[in-house]
Design an enzyme around this catalytic site. Sequence first.
Site, mmCIF file in Angstrom:
data_model
loop_
_atom_site.group_PDB
_atom_site.id
_atom_site.type_symbol
_atom_site.label_atom_id
_atom_site.label_comp_id
_atom_site.label_asym_id
_atom_site.label_seq_id
_atom_site.Cartn_x
_atom_site.Cartn_y
_atom_site.Cartn_z
ATOM 1 N N GLY A 134 0.822 -1.198 0.000
ATOM 2 C CA GLY A 134 0.000 0.000 0.000
ATOM 3 C C GLY A 134 0.859 1.252 0.000
ATOM 4 O O GLY A 134 2.068 1.207 0.263
ATOM 5 N N CYS A 135 0.232 2.381 -0.287
ATOM 6 C CA CYS A 135 0.985 3.637 -0.376
ATOM 7 C C CYS A 135 1.495 4.093 0.990
ATOM 8 O O CYS A 135 2.689 4.398 1.143
ATOM 9 C CB CYS A 135 0.130 4.711 -1.039
ATOM 10 S SG CYS A 135 -1.541 4.880 -0.365
ATOM 11 N N TYR A 136 0.603 4.131 1.988
ATOM 12 C CA TYR A 136 1.057 4.507 3.333
ATOM 13 C C TYR A 136 2.122 3.536 3.860
ATOM 14 O O TYR A 136 3.146 3.978 4.413
ATOM 15 C CB TYR A 136 -0.122 4.535 4.302
ATOM 16 C CG TYR A 136 -1.004 5.759 4.229
ATOM 17 C CD1 TYR A 136 -0.484 7.047 4.383
ATOM 18 C CD2 TYR A 136 -2.381 5.630 4.055
ATOM 19 C CE1 TYR A 136 -1.310 8.165 4.344
ATOM 20 C CE2 TYR A 136 -3.212 6.738 4.021
ATOM 21 C CZ TYR A 136 -2.677 8.002 4.168
ATOM 22 O OH TYR A 136 -3.499 9.108 4.139
ATOM 23 N N THR A 143 4.298 1.799 2.216
ATOM 24 C CA THR A 143 5.566 1.997 1.515
ATOM 25 C C THR A 143 6.375 3.123 2.157
ATOM 26 O O THR A 143 7.555 2.949 2.489
ATOM 27 C CB THR A 143 5.314 2.307 0.027
ATOM 28 O OG1 THR A 143 4.694 1.178 -0.590
ATOM 29 C CG2 THR A 143 6.611 2.628 -0.698
ATOM 30 N N ALA A 144 5.749 4.276 2.324
ATOM 31 C CA ALA A 144 6.457 5.410 2.929
ATOM 32 C C ALA A 144 6.865 5.110 4.367
ATOM 33 O O ALA A 144 7.981 5.438 4.795
ATOM 34 C CB ALA A 144 5.575 6.658 2.877
#
EC number: 1.2.1.38
Length: 345
Positions: free
Chosen positions: A148-150, A152-153
Amino acid sequence: MKIGIVGATGYGGADLLRLLHQHPKVNEIILYSSSQEGVHIHESYPHLSTIYEQSLNEINVEKIAKQVDIVFLATPPGVSAELSEPLVNLGVQVIDLSGDLRIKDTEIYQSWYKRESASQSIIDQAVYGLPEWNKEAIEKAKVVANPGCYPTATLLGLAPLIKANLIELDSIIVDAKSGTSGAGRSPSAITHFSEMNENFKAYQINKHKHTPEIEQILQQWDEGVEVITFQPHLVPMVRGIMATIYAKAKAPITESDLRKLYEENYQQAPFVRVRPEGAFPATKEVYGSNFCDIGVTYDKRTGRITVVSVIDNVVKGASGQAIQNLNIMNGWEEQTGLAFVPVYP
């Protein structure tokens, strides 16, 4: 190689088409959609009108398996749970951009996603596609669960601290902000212009479905991790994620030592850029790119380490990372088709 994109009319699918169009190893792309079969992609996205002339195809697993070598599933939760296993059984590589294959425990998935999970057999086959920390497994994978995007960061920001055993594991707080494209293209009361313009809001407090995904990977790195505090916010911009991460250091540490730790961990990671001492990234500085930029510091007064990690949620948080996984799965140079600089301003 022939590529299929299922869910081509969403933001992730459209961005996959944009990026794969200039990928030197891809010679054909076929788009599939359950909601707009027979429609041309440029009717949804006029900016793609000159790069794809065919109409969208129906989703038929047997036909897809005969037409392509690999399929990107850029679909809402639930769709990949049905499609992944039959595609893999027919010899097609699968990269899933939804959350259906990320959570290994089906009960945890059902609790957070409020739906039936995929079969345990396909979940067990799925490799978590965080290339900077799971490259060897991705190289051998037939099915990849794109992070997911969150997560990953957040995971790229936390990994060096967890691996080096530098922080108190019960002190982790992730304060994350995202642009509205992360919610997808379907309009909603929370994301339309009059709600988000000149506004800033927290949402899904204590119940965002990316929480167990982050915890699962942290627990794989250090079984002492139990839970974290993760809170997302929406900001009035289209693309970008900033995860500001706080954790209590086990012992005092200098900022230069922290930066050296991150540089050593990511020296072989072409898409992670560690900022100079005292400098911190902004979302605009990775816009439209596959980079994750990280700044890190230590506060002697509070004994806390602060990490600022930024990505473009549609690229490194979705389509770009999926193509990075495509490259690794097929033995190509990791940066193939992705070696472009961010768009600025």
